[in-house]
Design an enzyme around this catalytic site. Structure first.
Site, PDB file in Angstrom:
ATOM      1  CD  GLN A 108      -3.152  -0.767   2.193  1.00 49.09           C
ATOM      2  OE1 GLN A 108      -4.306  -0.897   1.875  1.00 49.09           O
ATOM      3  NE2 GLN A 108      -2.800  -0.453   3.421  1.00 49.09           N
TER       4      GLN A 108
ATOM      5  CD  GLU B  65      -1.595   0.790  -5.488  1.00 47.92           C
ATOM      6  OE1 GLU B  65      -2.640   1.391  -5.168  1.00 47.92           O
ATOM      7  OE2 GLU B  65      -1.582  -0.284  -6.103  1.00 47.92           O
ATOM      8  CD  GLU B  66       0.692   6.786   2.390  1.00 48.80           C
ATOM      9  OE1 GLU B  66       0.889   7.734   3.165  1.00 48.80           O
ATOM     10  OE2 GLU B  66       0.554   5.600   2.777  1.00 48.80           O
ATOM     11  NE  ARG B  67       6.590   5.269   1.394  1.00 49.19           N
ATOM     12  CZ  ARG B  67       7.171   4.254   2.007  1.00 49.19           C
ATOM     13  NH1 ARG B  67       7.774   3.301   1.297  1.00 49.19           N
ATOM     14  NH2 ARG B  67       7.167   4.170   3.323  1.00 49.19           N
TER      15      ARG B  67
END
Length: 354
Positions: free
Chosen positions: A209, A212-214
């Protein structure tokens, strides 16, 4: 919520690469089964919003609280939590950071002890974006006494359960339009069926996760920094000092040219990383590099441009001062600059062994 629903319907519930089965499943829950590059395209457009909090809040829904549920959750959990989140009926939040464990995810202390067919949760979470209004949390908790990288699990936690206490809305330097909560759990009971995927795999799921956040964060900041540079060009062109425009000074237009060049280099790194990710490659190193560079460039651009605005830059009336506050989070949230450097060093095999 209509705006959030529109964006989530467009790109939430994506997989990389997308198999025909997964594409069918994700369309079944309200998504379009598109690959991750579409997330990035939308993230860049959301960067046009003249604050950092709204793109971040949508990013929590789309790329932080939901990817593990999308990939590893049961059909029942997807119907209960994912479908209404995509529809915009539910607000999701991510419960990872704690008062004593931010970037050091392995050090979290919140526990979820299995008793019969339930988990009993105790502990607390800090810096929880959308935590004051969330309908459910993707919670990371210790579910066993094993090694710290193999004793954690992700759980879908409804936020209306007895024993969940929202202690306060945190007063922050920036991102002020986005609520950030401190939350405590006291003997909170949740069904074991709310477990996402396998028990003990939570740390691994969360690391996925994080990528994708970064990348989402990098994409939004690209457009924001581009806007700041352009507005600074326009302002310094018309602002006169000593009978000539501020932009006429070589130190100003050279500096803006340097910043614009750095921005395009970051864009190239982002697009390369996303292309590799969509093909199914591990992009941990490149995602860490992109986030590191984005955080540092955000500080560099906002500080340099604010200086060129002079006294106006020190007011709350102009965008550059807002982004000076909002984008400072890029070097802290989702993994600090120092954590990114450690990850990069690990891939370079230069990190000292303990």
């Amino acid at each position: 919520m209509m705006l959030i629903s529109l964006f989530l319907t467009l790109f939430l519930a994506t997989e990389n690469p997308v198999s025909s089965f997964l594409e069918y499943c994700f369309r079944e829950y309200g998504g379009m089964g598109l690959d991750f590059s579409y997330n990035i395209a939308v993230a860049e457009e959301l960067g046009s919003i003249r604050c950092g909090g709204i793109p971040m809040a949508i990013g929590v829904q789309a790329g932080m609280a939901t990817p593990a549920l999308t990939r590893f959750g049961s059909d029942e959990l997807r119907k209960q939590f994912l479908a209404p989140t995509i529809a915009g009926d539910f607000v999701a939040c991510l419960g990872i950071s704690e008062a004593g464990a931010g970037s050091d995810v392995a050090n979290i202390k919140t526990t979820a002890v299995k008793k019969g067919d339930e988990y009993v949760i105790n502990g607390g979470k800090m810096w929880t974006t959308s935590g004051c209004q969330a309908d459910w949390m993707c919670l990371l908790a210790n579910t066993s006494e094993g090694p710290p990288h193999r004793n954690k699990s992700l759980i879908c936690l409804p936020m209306n359960l007895h024993g969940i206490h929202i202690a306060k809305k945190i007063d922050k330097l920036g991102m002020r339009s986005s609520d950030t909560a401190q939350i405590f759990f006291e003997d909170v009971r949740v069904p074991c069926k709310n477990l996402i995927g396998e028990e003990g795999m939570g740390f691994t799921y969360q690391m996925l996760q994080f990528q994708e956040e970064r990348l989402w964060g990098v994409a939004t900041v690209l457009t924001q920094l581009e806007t700041i540079i352009q507005e600074t060009v326009e302002y310094t062109r018309q602002r006169k000092v000593f009978d000539q425009s501020v932009l006429h000074n070589q130190v100003v237009h050279f500096r803006l040219a340097e910043l614009a060049t750095e921005l395009e280099l970051l864009r190239s790194l982002l697009y390369r990383t996303v292309a590799l990710y969509v093909e199914g490659n591990d992009v941990t190193k490149f995602a860490s590099m992109a986030k590191l560079k984005a955080g540092r460039l955000a500080r560099e651009v906002t500080d340099s441009c604010l200086q060129f605005w002079g006294g106006m830059g020190f007011t709350s009336e102009v965008l550059v001062s807002r982004f000076y506050r909002d984008l400072r989070l890029m070097s802290i949230g989702g993994g600090t600059d120092e954590t990114m450097l450690s990850i990069i060093c690990k891939f370079m095999e230069t990190l000292p062994r303990k």
